[in-house]
Design an enzyme around this catalytic site. Sequence first.
Site, PDB file in Angstrom:
ATOM      1  N   TYR A 179      16.928 -13.862  19.865  1.00 18.76           N
ATOM      2  CA  TYR A 179      15.883 -12.898  20.995  1.00 18.76           C
ATOM      3  C   TYR A 179      16.940 -12.498  21.782  1.00 18.76           C
ATOM      4  CZ  TYR A 179      13.886 -12.604  26.093  1.00 18.76           C
ATOM      5  OH  TYR A 179      12.815 -12.209  26.850  1.00 18.76           O
TER       6      TYR A 179
HETATM    7  P1  NAI Z   1       4.028 -14.884  28.112  1.00 19.28           P
HETATM    8  O1  NAI Z   1       4.449 -15.735  26.947  1.00 19.28           O
HETATM    9  O2  NAI Z   1       3.498 -15.840  29.004  1.00 19.28           O
HETATM   10  O3  NAI Z   1       3.633 -14.102  27.817  1.00 19.28           O
HETATM   11  C1  NAI Z   1       3.779 -13.091  26.098  1.00 19.28           C
HETATM   12  C2  NAI Z   1       2.512 -12.071  25.678  1.00 19.28           C
HETATM   13  O4  NAI Z   1       2.487 -11.524  24.550  1.00 19.28           O
HETATM   14  C3  NAI Z   1       1.213 -13.746  25.613  1.00 19.28           C
HETATM   15  O5  NAI Z   1      -0.053 -13.914  26.276  1.00 19.28           O
HETATM   16  C4  NAI Z   1       1.309 -13.741  24.037  1.00 19.28           C
HETATM   17  O6  NAI Z   1       0.279 -13.981  23.708  1.00 19.28           O
HETATM   18  C5  NAI Z   1       1.734 -12.209  23.422  1.00 19.28           C
HETATM   19  N1  NAI Z   1       2.458 -12.307  22.223  1.00 19.28           N
HETATM   20  C6  NAI Z   1       3.224 -13.165  21.923  1.00 19.28           C
HETATM   21  N2  NAI Z   1       3.027 -12.635  20.632  1.00 19.28           N
HETATM   22  C7  NAI Z   1       2.012 -11.667  20.196  1.00 19.28           C
HETATM   23  C8  NAI Z   1       1.915 -10.537  19.480  1.00 19.28           C
HETATM   24  N3  NAI Z   1       2.617 -10.841  17.647  1.00 19.28           N
HETATM   25  N4  NAI Z   1       0.739  -9.646  19.228  1.00 19.28           N
HETATM   26  C9  NAI Z   1       0.517 -10.088  20.055  1.00 19.28           C
HETATM   27  N5  NAI Z   1       0.575 -10.380  21.817  1.00 19.28           N
HETATM   28  C10 NAI Z   1       2.145 -11.325  21.301  1.00 19.28           C
HETATM   29  O7  NAI Z   1       5.902 -14.305  28.186  1.00 19.28           O
HETATM   30  P2  NAI Z   1       6.542 -13.314  29.691  1.00 19.28           P
HETATM   31  O8  NAI Z   1       7.191 -14.659  29.988  1.00 19.28           O
HETATM   32  O9  NAI Z   1       5.526 -12.572  30.670  1.00 19.28           O
HETATM   33  O10 NAI Z   1       6.914 -12.400  29.119  1.00 19.28           O
HETATM   34  C11 NAI Z   1       6.524 -11.251  28.992  1.00 19.28           C
HETATM   35  C12 NAI Z   1       8.385  -9.578  28.456  1.00 19.28           C
HETATM   36  O11 NAI Z   1       9.116 -10.191  29.430  1.00 19.28           O
HETATM   37  C13 NAI Z   1       8.806 -10.548  27.000  1.00 19.28           C
HETATM   38  O12 NAI Z   1       8.352  -9.524  26.639  1.00 19.28           O
HETATM   39  C14 NAI Z   1       9.327 -11.046  27.428  1.00 19.28           C
HETATM   40  O13 NAI Z   1      10.689 -11.211  26.778  1.00 19.28           O
HETATM   41  C15 NAI Z   1       9.950 -10.454  28.743  1.00 19.28           C
HETATM   42  N6  NAI Z   1      11.056 -11.362  29.604  1.00 19.28           N
HETATM   43  C16 NAI Z   1      11.128 -12.996  29.986  1.00 19.28           C
HETATM   44  C17 NAI Z   1      11.547 -13.844  30.736  1.00 19.28           C
HETATM   45  C18 NAI Z   1      11.050 -15.410  31.090  1.00 19.28           C
HETATM   46  O14 NAI Z   1      11.829 -16.142  32.088  1.00 19.28           O
HETATM   47  N7  NAI Z   1       9.551 -15.514  30.738  1.00 19.28           N
HETATM   48  C19 NAI Z   1      12.889 -13.358  31.067  1.00 19.28           C
HETATM   49  C20 NAI Z   1      13.542 -12.250  30.752  1.00 19.28           C
HETATM   50  C21 NAI Z   1      12.231 -11.386  29.919  1.00 19.28           C
END
Ligand code: NAI
Length: 270
Positions: free
Chosen positions: A155
Site C-alpha cells: 500500500y
Molecule cells: P473506501 O473503501 O470507503 O472506498 C473505496 C472505494 O473504492 C469503494 O467504493 C470501493 O468499492 C472502490 N474500489 C475498490 N477497488 C475497486 C476496483 N478494483 N474497481 C473499482 N472500484 C474499486 O475507502 P476510502 O477510505 O474512502 O478511501 C478513498 C481513498 O483514500 C483511497 O484511495 C484510499 O487509499 C485513500 N486513503 C484512505 C485513508 C483512510 O484511512 N481511509 C487514508 C489515506 C488515504
Amino acid sequence: MTGFRNRRVLITGAASGIGRLMALRIAARGGRLILWDLDEAHLAAVVGEIAAAGGQASAYVCNLAERVSIEAAASRTLAEHGAVDVLINNAGIVDGKRMLEATDEEVERTFAVNTLAHFRTVRAFLPGMKAQGGGHIVTIASASGIAAVPRLADYSASKAAAIAFDESLRLEFAHDGVPVKTTVVCPYYIATGMFEGVRTRFPLLLPIMQPEAVAGRIVRAIERDESRVILPWFVRCAFPLRLLPVAWFDALMSFFGITKSMDDFTGRKH
Ligand code: NAI
C-alpha cells in the site's frame, strides 16, 4: 479556481467513503457527476442520493484493477459525456498484511488499483482536457506514501508511486504548457472503515479524521487549485525529519505511534 457548476467531474471509487462524500458535495455545487466503482449496488444508491437532492450523476461499473474494464468504462463515458473537466482518482484498496503473508496476486492488485489505474484513466481523459483547453487531475494518495508503515509495504509503495506520478505530471504539464491543473492528497487515517482497527497514539497531532471533514477539505482544495493537500498538518513534519539519520527517524516514527498504528487493523469485512 476550478468551479464545479456544470463541470463534468469523474470520481473513481465513488460508491463509498470519501469518494461518495466528495460526489455529494460537488453535486451540491452544480457539478455533473460521472461515478465509477466496482460496487454496483452502492454506486446506484449514491446516484439516487444525488438525484433526490436535485443533482446530476451517472454511474459506470468498472473494475479499476483491470485495464480492459477501465478502457471500456472510459469509452462509454467519452461517448455519453464527451471530455471530463475534473478527474478524481480516488479508488484505493488495502490488505494490511505482513510482507510474507501477502500473495503476489494481492500485491499486484494493490498496485493495479492504487497506481496503474491512474495511468490508465489519465491516458483516457487527458486528450479531451487538452483539446478543450483545460482540466484538473486529482490524485488521492496517502500520508503512508510520504512515511511508510509496517504491514503496508504494498500500500505505502503504491501510494508513494501515486505521489511521484502526480509530481511528474505537474512538472510535465508546466514544461509542455499543458493547461491542466493537478492536486495530490495525502491524508493520515480516515474513519471510513477502510482502515478499521487502526490506532493513533497522539490524537491531537495525528487524529483519525472524519470523512466529511476530509471530503470537504479536498473539494475546497480542487476549487482553489491547490497542488498538494497533506492532512493533518503534522504529517508535513516527515519532510524535515528525513534529514535526520535513519535510526533517529525510525525512533520518532515509533515514538509517535505510527509504527504500531496497524497492529489491530482489521479493515473492511467483506
Ligand atoms: P473506501 O473503501 O470507503 O472506498 C473505496 C472505494 O473504492 C469503494 O467504493 C470501493 O468499492 C472502490 N474500489 C475498490 N477497488 C475497486 C476496483 N478494483 N474497481 C473499482 N472500484 C474499486 O475507502 P476510502 O477510505 O474512502 O478511501 C478513498 C481513498 O483514500 C483511497 O484511495 C484510499 O487509499 C485513500 N486513503 C484512505 C485513508 C483512510 O484511512 N481511509 C487514508 C489515506 C488515504
